[in-house]
Design a protein around this motif. Structure first.
Motif, PDB file in Angstrom:
ATOM      1  N   VAL A  81       0.846  -1.190   0.000  1.00 18.90           N
ATOM      2  CA  VAL A  81       0.000   0.000   0.000  1.00 18.90           C
ATOM      3  C   VAL A  81       0.882   1.241   0.000  1.00 18.90           C
ATOM      4  N   PRO A  82       0.354   2.391  -0.479  1.00 19.03           N
ATOM      5  CA  PRO A  82       1.212   3.576  -0.590  1.00 19.03           C
ATOM      6  C   PRO A  82       1.612   4.191   0.743  1.00 19.03           C
ATOM      7  N   LEU A  83       0.782   4.008   1.763  1.00 19.48           N
ATOM      8  CA  LEU A  83       1.045   4.673   3.035  1.00 19.48           C
ATOM      9  C   LEU A  83       0.370   3.919   4.163  1.00 19.48           C
ATOM     10  N   ILE A  84       1.066   3.755   5.261  1.00 18.39           N
ATOM     11  CA  ILE A  84       0.434   3.263   6.476  1.00 18.39           C
ATOM     12  C   ILE A  84       0.710   4.277   7.577  1.00 18.39           C
ATOM     13  N   ALA A  85      -0.044   4.169   8.652  1.00 14.08           N
ATOM     14  CA  ALA A  85       0.060   5.148   9.731  1.00 14.08           C
ATOM     15  C   ALA A  85       0.219   4.434  11.060  1.00 14.08           C
ATOM     16  N   ALA A  86       1.131   4.921  11.863  1.00 20.83           N
ATOM     17  CA  ALA A  86       1.322   4.402  13.215  1.00 20.83           C
ATOM     18  C   ALA A  86       1.025   5.514  14.208  1.00 20.83           C
ATOM     19  N   ILE A  87       0.388   5.161  15.305  1.00 20.57           N
ATOM     20  CA  ILE A  87       0.136   6.123  16.376  1.00 20.57           C
ATOM     21  C   ILE A  87       1.069   5.800  17.532  1.00 20.57           C
ATOM     22  N   LEU A  88       1.850   6.810  17.945  1.00 20.68           N
ATOM     23  CA  LEU A  88       2.853   6.635  18.982  1.00 20.68           C
ATOM     24  C   LEU A  88       2.487   7.465  20.200  1.00 20.68           C
ATOM     25  N   ASN A  89       2.927   6.992  21.380  1.00 18.66           N
ATOM     26  CA  ASN A  89       2.701   7.766  22.600  1.00 18.66           C
ATOM     27  C   ASN A  89       3.924   8.637  22.889  1.00 18.66           C
ATOM     28  N   ARG A  90       3.924   9.302  24.032  1.00 15.61           N
ATOM     29  CA  ARG A  90       5.027  10.215  24.367  1.00 15.61           C
ATOM     30  C   ARG A  90       6.375   9.501  24.434  1.00 15.61           C
ATOM     31  N   ASP A  91       6.348   8.219  24.763  1.00 17.58           N
ATOM     32  CA  ASP A  91       7.583   7.437  24.876  1.00 17.58           C
ATOM     33  C   ASP A  91       7.984   6.801  23.556  1.00 17.58           C
ATOM     34  N   ASN A  92       7.308   7.213  22.471  1.00 11.65           N
ATOM     35  CA  ASN A  92       7.564   6.669  21.139  1.00 11.65           C
ATOM     36  C   ASN A  92       7.266   5.176  21.050  1.00 11.65           C
ATOM     37  N   LYS A  93       6.367   4.703  21.889  1.00 13.18           N
ATOM     38  CA  LYS A  93       5.896   3.325  21.820  1.00 13.18           C
ATOM     39  C   LYS A  93       4.629   3.281  20.958  1.00 13.18           C
ATOM     40  N   ILE A  94       4.499   2.219  20.183  1.00 15.55           N
ATOM     41  CA  ILE A  94       3.352   2.099  19.279  1.00 15.55           C
ATOM     42  C   ILE A  94       2.079   1.783  20.060  1.00 15.55           C
ATOM     43  N   HIS A  95       1.020   2.507  19.773  1.00 10.49           N
ATOM     44  CA  HIS A  95      -0.305   2.188  20.293  1.00 10.49           C
ATOM     45  C   HIS A  95      -0.899   1.163  19.323  1.00 10.49           C
ATOM     46  N   TRP A  96      -0.795  -0.119  19.693  1.00 10.32           N
ATOM     47  CA  TRP A  96      -1.045  -1.195  18.728  1.00 10.32           C
ATOM     48  C   TRP A  96      -2.498  -1.296  18.300  1.00 10.32           C
ATOM     49  N   LEU A  97      -3.444  -1.017  19.174  1.00 14.22           N
ATOM     50  CA  LEU A  97      -4.848  -1.147  18.800  1.00 14.22           C
ATOM     51  C   LEU A  97      -5.190  -0.208  17.645  1.00 14.22           C
ATOM     52  N   SER A  98      -4.869   1.071  17.812  1.00 10.37           N
ATOM     53  CA  SER A  98      -5.196   2.042  16.765  1.00 10.37           C
ATOM     54  C   SER A  98      -4.345   1.831  15.523  1.00 10.37           C
ATOM     55  N   THR A  99      -3.079   1.460  15.699  1.00 11.50           N
ATOM     56  CA  THR A  99      -2.199   1.266  14.553  1.00 11.50           C
ATOM     57  C   THR A  99      -2.635   0.079  13.705  1.00 11.50           C
ATOM     58  N   THR A 100      -3.082  -0.988  14.341  1.00  9.24           N
ATOM     59  CA  THR A 100      -3.568  -2.140  13.591  1.00  9.24           C
ATOM     60  C   THR A 100      -4.863  -1.815  12.857  1.00  9.24           C
ATOM     61  N   TYR A 101      -5.729  -1.041  13.506  1.00 11.54           N
ATOM     62  CA  TYR A 101      -6.955  -0.599  12.841  1.00 11.54           C
ATOM     63  C   TYR A 101      -6.616   0.211  11.587  1.00 11.54           C
ATOM     64  N   LEU A 102      -5.655   1.109  11.694  1.00 12.49           N
ATOM     65  CA  LEU A 102      -5.254   1.916  10.546  1.00 12.49           C
ATOM     66  C   LEU A 102      -4.615   1.053   9.453  1.00 12.49           C
ATOM     67  N   ALA A 103      -3.884   0.013   9.853  1.00  6.84           N
ATOM     68  CA  ALA A 103      -3.295  -0.883   8.859  1.00  6.84           C
ATOM     69  C   ALA A 103      -4.381  -1.599   8.061  1.00  6.84           C
ATOM     70  N   GLU A 104      -5.448  -2.010   8.735  1.00  2.00           N
ATOM     71  CA  GLU A 104      -6.554  -2.658   8.026  1.00  2.00           C
ATOM     72  C   GLU A 104      -7.251  -1.688   7.083  1.00  2.00           C
ATOM     73  N   ARG A 105      -7.389  -0.435   7.506  1.00  2.49           N
ATOM     74  CA  ARG A 105      -7.990   0.562   6.615  1.00  2.49           C
ATOM     75  C   ARG A 105      -7.100   0.803   5.398  1.00  2.49           C
TER      76      ARG A 105
END
Length: 375
Positions: free
Chosen positions: A42-66
């Motif tokens: 896909v042309p672009l995926i999106a990751a959501i990170l917290n202040r500690d630069n850790k991935i917020h996996w629930l939202s990031t996986t949802y965005l990957a499916e989209r």
């Protein structure tokens, strides 16, 4: 400015997904794994990170499916989903609300907050569009429905029914750029930005469509009379190949640019039409910035997207003339196709705008198309 709890990171998969093996070793991805592995196409995926630069996996996986479901050529769909989710997660954090406990009432308050642009929550310069607010709220709702239905997390909000929107109706009309304003802006814009502006206003192209124009395709077009209309197939929003129309005079200007002043392309940029001075493809953001600088010099309160509005209103006027003269054309339906709108409702607002801007439309027709506007 205080750092928000969550932020969006946009990723071009081909540059980073080879590292996913290391991520899998560090995290127990479980059901996320198949989704994350397939996003390299896909042309672009999106990751959501917290202040500690850790991935917020629930939202990031949802965005990957989209991202996997989207037909966008540029990734704009997943980018929009990502901004909406970050807004929602930061709102929940500001209110100390747990993701698993938010309700319909919380979503209603969030909707009102986005609509009114409350200080401290978001700092845009003007009131949000109704359609934007609805999109932000709907993204949050769909995220919770996804979490509940797929067993990712429990959510009372994810079990709710359709939301009833009570926002005020949209009052804004599409804005067109007057002929004198167009002359001023295009007159001082450097190459190839001046040509990009002309293609935007005479063919209704979006920014990414302008950046994606092919040198080879333009060169393959047949020269015609300067007062005639030419046509070219262009990949539009959603990856659809749609025939686009333009004045032949613009084709002549573009060929002249290719032959005389187009910079030497860098490797991989050989077939890109519009190049920056250093030989790379023009970026969408830079086209907008140059337009804004040119408009500001004349005190013109327009943005680049208003060129697309101008195209829509002037084209609708041409189509209406043809229909009134007995032509077998449905003006609105034809404009819907030319604009690349999926819904006719998105096109209908230009009817009202055409009445409001009748004088400006006549001047713009003469400036953009000359004799071809009444052919």
């Amino acid at each position: 400015m205080e750092m928000k709890p969550y932020r969006l990171e946009l990723i071009r998969p081909s540059t980073v997904l080879p590292l996913i093996h290391d991520v899998r070793q560090e995290f127990d991805l479980g059901p996320f794994e198949p989704t994350m592995w397939r996003t390299n196409d896909v042309p672009l995926i999106a990751a959501i990170l917290n202040r500690d630069n850790k991935i917020h996996w629930l939202s990031t996986t949802y965005l990957a499916e989209r991202a996997l479901e989207s037909t966008s050529l540029t990734g704009d769909t997943v980018r929009s989903y990502g901004y909406s989710l970050v807004l929602w997660l930061n709102y929940l954090s500001s209110k100390n609300l747990l993701l698993e406990l938010v309700t319909e009432a919380d979503l209603q308050i969030f909707r009102n907050t986005v609509w009114n642009r409350n200080s401290g929550f978001s700092e845009p310069r003007q009131k949000a569009y109704r359609s934007t607010v609805i999109a932000r709220v709907e993204t949050a709702r769909r995220f919770h429905e996804w979490g509940q239905s797929n067993g990712k997390f429990f959510s009372p909000l994810g079990m709710g029914g359709p939301m009833r929107y009570t926002l005020p109706p949209e009052q804004r009309l599409p804005k067109i750029v007057k002929a004198t304003e167009l002359k001023n802006i295009i007159g001082i814009a450097p190459e190839p930005y001046n040509l990009a502006f002309k293609w935007a206003v005479t063919a209704g192209l979006r920014r990414f469509e302008l950046c994606g124009l092919s040198k080879g395709q333009v060169e393959s077009l047949t020269y015609g009379d300067l007062n005639e209309i030419g046509e070219m197939d262009v990949y539009r929003k959603g990856g659809r190949l749609i025939t686009t129309y333009f004045p032949n005079a613009l084709l002549h200007d573009t060929i002249w640019y290719i032959q005389t002043s187009r910079p030497t392309p860098k490797k991989g940029m050989e077939d890109v039409l519009f190049l920056s001075p250093n030989g790379y493809k023009l970026q969408r953001e830079e086209i907008s910035r140059v337009f804004r600088r040119c408009a500001d010099k004349f005190g013109i309160g327009a943005v680049l997207h208003h060129l697309r509005h101008t195209f829509a209103v002037t084209t609708l006027e041409i189509l209406q003339r043809k229909a009134n003269a007995g032509g077998s054309v449905n003006p609105l339906k034809t404009l819907q196709i030319l604009m690349g709108h999926r819904s006719l409702e998105s096109t209908q607002i230009y009817l009202r705008a055409m009445d409001v801007y009748s004088d400006e439309v006549a001047e713009a027709l003469s400036f953009l198309y000359g004799a071809a506007s009444v052919a």
